[in-house]
Write a protein that holds these residues in place. Structure first.
Motif, PDB file in Angstrom:
ATOM      1  N   HIS A 128       0.835  -1.207   0.000  1.00 38.22           N
ATOM      2  CA  HIS A 128       0.000   0.000   0.000  1.00 38.22           C
ATOM      3  C   HIS A 128       0.868   1.256   0.000  1.00 38.22           C
ATOM      4  O   HIS A 128       0.591   2.215  -0.741  1.00 38.22           O
ATOM      5  CB  HIS A 128      -0.962  -0.013   1.196  1.00 38.22           C
ATOM      6  CG  HIS A 128      -1.928   1.120   1.173  1.00 38.22           C
ATOM      7  ND1 HIS A 128      -1.815   2.211   2.003  1.00 38.22           N
ATOM      8  CD2 HIS A 128      -3.019   1.354   0.388  1.00 38.22           C
ATOM      9  CE1 HIS A 128      -2.793   3.054   1.748  1.00 38.22           C
ATOM     10  NE2 HIS A 128      -3.537   2.567   0.777  1.00 38.22           N
ATOM     11  N   CYS A 167      -1.316   0.407 -13.652  1.00 38.45           N
ATOM     12  CA  CYS A 167      -2.233   1.313 -12.938  1.00 38.45           C
ATOM     13  C   CYS A 167      -2.274   2.704 -13.570  1.00 38.45           C
ATOM     14  O   CYS A 167      -3.303   3.386 -13.500  1.00 38.45           O
ATOM     15  CB  CYS A 167      -1.827   1.440 -11.465  1.00 38.45           C
ATOM     16  SG  CYS A 167      -2.239  -0.002 -10.473  1.00 38.45           S
ATOM     17  N   HIS A 188      -5.072   3.089 -15.781  1.00 40.19           N
ATOM     18  CA  HIS A 188      -6.384   2.877 -15.157  1.00 40.19           C
ATOM     19  C   HIS A 188      -6.510   3.762 -13.919  1.00 40.19           C
ATOM     20  O   HIS A 188      -6.266   3.319 -12.798  1.00 40.19           O
ATOM     21  CB  HIS A 188      -6.559   1.402 -14.785  1.00 40.19           C
ATOM     22  CG  HIS A 188      -6.475   0.483 -15.962  1.00 40.19           C
ATOM     23  ND1 HIS A 188      -7.548   0.240 -16.785  1.00 40.19           N
ATOM     24  CD2 HIS A 188      -5.438  -0.225 -16.473  1.00 40.19           C
ATOM     25  CE1 HIS A 188      -7.189  -0.581 -17.750  1.00 40.19           C
ATOM     26  NE2 HIS A 188      -5.911  -0.877 -17.587  1.00 40.19           N
ATOM     27  N   GLU A 242      -8.961   4.617 -12.326  1.00 44.98           N
ATOM     28  CA  GLU A 242      -9.943   4.132 -11.353  1.00 44.98           C
ATOM     29  C   GLU A 242      -9.331   3.148 -10.349  1.00 44.98           C
ATOM     30  O   GLU A 242      -9.944   2.829  -9.326  1.00 44.98           O
ATOM     31  CB  GLU A 242     -11.140   3.484 -12.071  1.00 44.98           C
ATOM     32  CG  GLU A 242     -10.857   2.135 -12.731  1.00 44.98           C
ATOM     33  CD  GLU A 242     -10.268   2.199 -14.143  1.00 44.98           C
ATOM     34  OE1 GLU A 242     -10.316   1.175 -14.838  1.00 44.98           O
ATOM     35  OE2 GLU A 242      -9.748   3.259 -14.537  1.00 44.98           O
ATOM     36  N   VAL A 243      -8.124   2.666 -10.630  1.00 42.05           N
ATOM     37  CA  VAL A 243      -7.467   1.722  -9.708  1.00 42.05           C
ATOM     38  C   VAL A 243      -6.725   2.515  -8.639  1.00 42.05           C
ATOM     39  O   VAL A 243      -5.661   3.073  -8.873  1.00 42.05           O
ATOM     40  CB  VAL A 243      -6.510   0.766 -10.458  1.00 42.05           C
ATOM     41  CG1 VAL A 243      -5.833  -0.186  -9.472  1.00 42.05           C
ATOM     42  CG2 VAL A 243      -7.263  -0.021 -11.513  1.00 42.05           C
ATOM     43  N   THR A 244      -7.328   2.570  -7.474  1.00 38.77           N
ATOM     44  CA  THR A 244      -6.755   3.301  -6.343  1.00 38.77           C
ATOM     45  C   THR A 244      -5.587   2.511  -5.751  1.00 38.77           C
ATOM     46  O   THR A 244      -5.447   1.302  -6.023  1.00 38.77           O
ATOM     47  CB  THR A 244      -7.818   3.483  -5.242  1.00 38.77           C
ATOM     48  OG1 THR A 244      -8.198   2.163  -4.777  1.00 38.77           O
ATOM     49  CG2 THR A 244      -9.039   4.240  -5.747  1.00 38.77           C
ATOM     50  N   GLU A 286      -5.447   1.394  -2.830  1.00 39.13           N
ATOM     51  CA  GLU A 286      -6.065   0.312  -2.052  1.00 39.13           C
ATOM     52  C   GLU A 286      -6.413  -0.874  -2.948  1.00 39.13           C
ATOM     53  O   GLU A 286      -6.174  -2.031  -2.589  1.00 39.13           O
ATOM     54  CB  GLU A 286      -7.329   0.827  -1.332  1.00 39.13           C
ATOM     55  CG  GLU A 286      -7.068   1.842  -0.232  1.00 39.13           C
ATOM     56  CD  GLU A 286      -6.649   3.222  -0.718  1.00 39.13           C
ATOM     57  OE1 GLU A 286      -5.984   3.941   0.055  1.00 39.13           O
ATOM     58  OE2 GLU A 286      -6.954   3.588  -1.881  1.00 39.13           O
ATOM     59  N   ARG A 287      -6.971  -0.565  -4.110  1.00 41.72           N
ATOM     60  CA  ARG A 287      -7.362  -1.626  -5.041  1.00 41.72           C
ATOM     61  C   ARG A 287      -6.126  -2.324  -5.611  1.00 41.72           C
ATOM     62  O   ARG A 287      -6.090  -3.553  -5.731  1.00 41.72           O
ATOM     63  CB  ARG A 287      -8.187  -1.008  -6.174  1.00 41.72           C
ATOM     64  CG  ARG A 287      -9.064  -1.978  -6.897  1.00 41.72           C
ATOM     65  CD  ARG A 287     -10.139  -1.203  -7.623  1.00 41.72           C
ATOM     66  NE  ARG A 287     -10.639  -1.939  -8.767  1.00 41.72           N
ATOM     67  CZ  ARG A 287     -11.343  -1.402  -9.738  1.00 41.72           C
ATOM     68  NH1 ARG A 287     -11.612  -0.121  -9.726  1.00 41.72           N
ATOM     69  NH2 ARG A 287     -11.778  -2.139 -10.732  1.00 41.72           N
ATOM     70  N   ALA A 288      -5.101  -1.561  -5.948  1.00 45.44           N
ATOM     71  CA  ALA A 288      -3.854  -2.142  -6.457  1.00 45.44           C
ATOM     72  C   ALA A 288      -3.242  -3.062  -5.407  1.00 45.44           C
ATOM     73  O   ALA A 288      -2.739  -4.145  -5.723  1.00 45.44           O
ATOM     74  CB  ALA A 288      -2.870  -1.042  -6.840  1.00 45.44           C
ATOM     75  N   THR A 289      -3.309  -2.643  -4.146  1.00 49.53           N
ATOM     76  CA  THR A 289      -2.789  -3.464  -3.046  1.00 49.53           C
ATOM     77  C   THR A 289      -3.544  -4.786  -2.977  1.00 49.53           C
ATOM     78  O   THR A 289      -2.932  -5.850  -2.827  1.00 49.53           O
ATOM     79  CB  THR A 289      -2.903  -2.713  -1.703  1.00 49.53           C
ATOM     80  OG1 THR A 289      -2.154  -1.499  -1.783  1.00 49.53           O
ATOM     81  CG2 THR A 289      -2.388  -3.556  -0.547  1.00 49.53           C
ATOM     82  N   GLU A 290      -4.862  -4.730  -3.098  1.00 52.39           N
ATOM     83  CA  GLU A 290      -5.670  -5.954  -3.058  1.00 52.39           C
ATOM     84  C   GLU A 290      -5.330  -6.881  -4.218  1.00 52.39           C
ATOM     85  O   GLU A 290      -5.221  -8.088  -4.052  1.00 52.39           O
ATOM     86  CB  GLU A 290      -7.171  -5.619  -3.050  1.00 52.39           C
ATOM     87  CG  GLU A 290      -7.661  -5.027  -1.746  1.00 52.39           C
ATOM     88  CD  GLU A 290      -7.236  -5.834  -0.520  1.00 52.39           C
ATOM     89  OE1 GLU A 290      -7.387  -7.081  -0.525  1.00 52.39           O
ATOM     90  OE2 GLU A 290      -6.756  -5.230   0.447  1.00 52.39           O
ATOM     91  N   TYR A 291      -5.156  -6.311  -5.421  1.00 49.29           N
ATOM     92  CA  TYR A 291      -4.794  -7.128  -6.582  1.00 49.29           C
ATOM     93  C   TYR A 291      -3.459  -7.835  -6.330  1.00 49.29           C
ATOM     94  O   TYR A 291      -3.305  -9.025  -6.612  1.00 49.29           O
ATOM     95  CB  TYR A 291      -4.659  -6.261  -7.840  1.00 49.29           C
ATOM     96  CG  TYR A 291      -5.954  -5.717  -8.399  1.00 49.29           C
ATOM     97  CD1 TYR A 291      -7.193  -6.255  -8.065  1.00 49.29           C
ATOM     98  CD2 TYR A 291      -5.941  -4.653  -9.282  1.00 49.29           C
ATOM     99  CE1 TYR A 291      -8.377  -5.748  -8.592  1.00 49.29           C
ATOM    100  CE2 TYR A 291      -7.112  -4.142  -9.831  1.00 49.29           C
ATOM    101  CZ  TYR A 291      -8.324  -4.682  -9.477  1.00 49.29           C
ATOM    102  OH  TYR A 291      -9.481  -4.182 -10.012  1.00 49.29           O
TER     103      TYR A 291
END
Length: 197
Positions: A93, A169, A172, A174-176, A178-183
């Motif tokens: 993150h 990213c 994109h 729209e990829v925050t 937080e979302r990148a971390t989850e991926y």
């Protein structure tokens, strides 16, 4: 008559680096000029050379400053981690937040192909090495990964995967972070989970 107050050297250097980073990111290293950087900072070109000796020296200083910021951000993020999974999540993150908030610095680091054969490419590799060493140290302390060679290989995989994901990213918005971390966690932690101590 009013005399202009001199700016402290450290503050002036920080200002020069901020402007140079923006110009290098916008124009690319080859097209950027010391004249333009000096003009935007509000100093003479000889003063830029006094501080950094050359355009390459200025670029190296920009990359070194970014590397130090990234290291600080990552180390601070993982300092309070309660488990291996938490440490990996916090570190990832911090990386994705850093590249979102420092897009110009990230631009310098990711555009290394034009810098191959220069000292700058060595500085960029030193940034990767810094992150790999930090991850390897963390893994060795929190995971049962095996031999030092295996730990280093795992750390290289994490750094390489995150670097490619960060480049993706950029396409994109729209990829925050937080979302990148989850991926990243979905792929990386699945391979490390069984080795958690």
């Amino acid at each position: 008559m009013t005399t202009r107050k001199r700016m402290p050297r450290a503050e002036r250097e920080r200002q020069m680096l901020e402007v140079a980073e923006a110009v290098f990111a916008e124009r690319g290293y080859a097209a950027a000029s010391m004249d333009e950087i000096a003009e935007q900072v509000g100093v003479s070109k000889p003063m830029l050379y006094e501080y950094f000796h050359s355009k390459e020296g200025l670029l190296l200083a920009c990359i070194a400053a970014s590397r130090a910021q990234l290291r600080t951000a990552t180390e601070e993020a993982v300092a309070g981690a309660t488990s291996a999974e938490d440490a990996l999540r916090r570190g990832l993150h911090a990386f994705f937040v850093y590249i979102r908030e420092h897009q110009q610095a990230w631009s310098l680091l990711r555009n290394e192909m034009v810098l191959i054969g220069t000292s700058a490419s060595e500085e960029i590799e030193a940034t990767r090495r810094q992150q790999t060493d930090l991850i390897a140290k963390l893994m060795a302390g929190l995971l049962d990964v095996g031999s030092p060679l295996r730990v280093e290989a795992a750390a290289e995989i994490v750094v390489g995967a995150c670097e490619r994901l960060a480049i993706w990213c950029e396409q994109h918005d729209e990829v925050t972070p937080e979302r990148a971390t989850e991926y990243a966690m979905a792929v990386l932690w699945s391979g490390l989970r069984e080795r958690a101590q």
